[in-house]
Design a protein around this motif. Structure first.
Motif, PDB file in Angstrom:
ATOM      1  N   UNK A  30     -93.103  69.148 -17.158  1.00 32.53           N
ATOM      2  CA  UNK A  30     -93.465  69.740 -19.052  1.00 32.53           C
ATOM      3  C   UNK A  30     -92.113  69.111 -19.825  1.00 32.53           C
ATOM      4  N   UNK A  31     -92.919  68.596 -20.253  1.00 33.59           N
ATOM      5  CA  UNK A  31     -91.427  68.313 -21.383  1.00 33.59           C
ATOM      6  C   UNK A  31     -90.396  68.461 -21.692  1.00 33.59           C
ATOM      7  N   UNK A  32     -89.166  68.938 -21.209  1.00 29.57           N
ATOM      8  CA  UNK A  32     -88.448  70.042 -22.238  1.00 29.57           C
ATOM      9  C   UNK A  32     -86.951  69.698 -23.021  1.00 29.57           C
ATOM     10  N   UNK A  33     -87.445  68.133 -23.543  1.00 35.13           N
ATOM     11  CA  UNK A  33     -86.010  68.099 -24.322  1.00 35.13           C
ATOM     12  C   UNK A  33     -84.915  67.861 -23.296  1.00 35.13           C
ATOM     13  N   UNK A  34     -84.983  67.281 -22.709  1.00 36.67           N
ATOM     14  CA  UNK A  34     -83.656  67.304 -21.589  1.00 36.67           C
ATOM     15  C   UNK A  34     -83.113  65.359 -21.793  1.00 36.67           C
ATOM     16  N   UNK A  35     -83.832  65.120 -22.681  1.00 36.50           N
ATOM     17  CA  UNK A  35     -82.675  63.722 -23.504  1.00 36.50           C
ATOM     18  C   UNK A  35     -83.407  62.946 -24.862  1.00 36.50           C
ATOM     19  N   UNK A 160     -92.870  63.696 -29.871  1.00 37.56           N
ATOM     20  CA  UNK A 160     -92.664  63.206 -28.816  1.00 37.56           C
ATOM     21  C   UNK A 160     -92.827  62.264 -27.703  1.00 37.56           C
ATOM     22  N   UNK A 161     -92.494  61.420 -27.085  1.00 37.26           N
ATOM     23  CA  UNK A 161     -92.766  60.953 -26.270  1.00 37.26           C
ATOM     24  C   UNK A 161     -94.270  59.731 -25.572  1.00 37.26           C
ATOM     25  N   UNK A 181     -88.948  62.270 -19.431  1.00 38.46           N
ATOM     26  CA  UNK A 181     -88.956  63.601 -20.834  1.00 38.46           C
ATOM     27  C   UNK A 181     -88.328  63.570 -21.483  1.00 38.46           C
ATOM     28  N   UNK A 182     -88.624  63.146 -22.019  1.00 38.04           N
ATOM     29  CA  UNK A 182     -88.409  61.903 -23.922  1.00 38.04           C
ATOM     30  C   UNK A 182     -88.823  62.794 -25.216  1.00 38.04           C
TER      31      UNK A 182
END
Length: 191
Positions: A30-35, A160-161, A181-182
């Protein structure tokens, strides 16, 4: 009959194990906004036009940075939706997606941030300068069709990347590795 029931029990147990494994690893997929995180977003309304100012916390993971230095272009979509509540649903006043890319040119030893819609770009001599430029997004004036004054405008922002733009051998890794997760979590607010 007993043979069928034992087989059914085994398949249910196998299905349950698979479900537990998938759910335990969900944070990896899941893309959680880490970076990339949305620090601040402000909507300005003037008559029937809006302007959005966005401030991001923008970093690249080591894997993404390595891919960039290898000549792979990285793409992001900035989706903006402006809505107002109607009786039973939200009416969309404006919806648009802006597309940006980041590329490294080895021969020139510089980075390029390109607005894919306008086909304009800026060059930078360091990655930190390019990322600092990408942290600030100012939209042009957005016309609002059907805008009702003195009523809250719901803003929906998502960055979204685009993993589909990566080379085919890298895509499967990007979908399951948290280092890719970009993207950000969707941000909603009312102004």
């Amino acid at each position: 009959m007993g043979f069928i029931m034992r087989g059914c029990r085994k398949s249910k147990a196998l299905l349950l194990c698979c479900l537990v494994i998938i759910l335990s690893g969900w944070d990896v997929c899941y893309a959680g906004g880490k970076f990339v995180k949305i620090k601040q977003a402000q909507l300005s309304l003037i008559d029937n036009k809006a302007k959005l100012s966005i401030l991001l916390d923008f970093k690249l993971s080591p894997e993404a940075e390595e891919a960039l230095y290898s000549g792979i272009a990285l793409f992001w979509d900035v989706s903006i939706e402006l809505k107002q509540k109607k009786r039973f649903w939200d009416k969309t006043l404006f919806a648009h997606t802006y597309r940006y890319s980041l590329t490294y040119y080895t021969l020139l030893d510089n980075f390029r941030v390109k607005d894919e819609r306008k086909k304009t770009f800026r060059r930078f001599y360091s990655l930190s300068e390019a990322l600092a430029f990408m942290q600030h997004i100012e939209t042009e004036e957005m016309p609002l069709s059907g805008y009702v004054a003195k009523q809250c405008v719901i803003s929906v922002l998502n960055i979204s990347f685009d993993k589909e733009m990566l080379p085919a051998p890298l895509r499967p890794v990007a979908y399951f590795d948290s280092q890719w997760d970009l993207s950000t979590n969707e941000k909603r607010w009312c102004e």
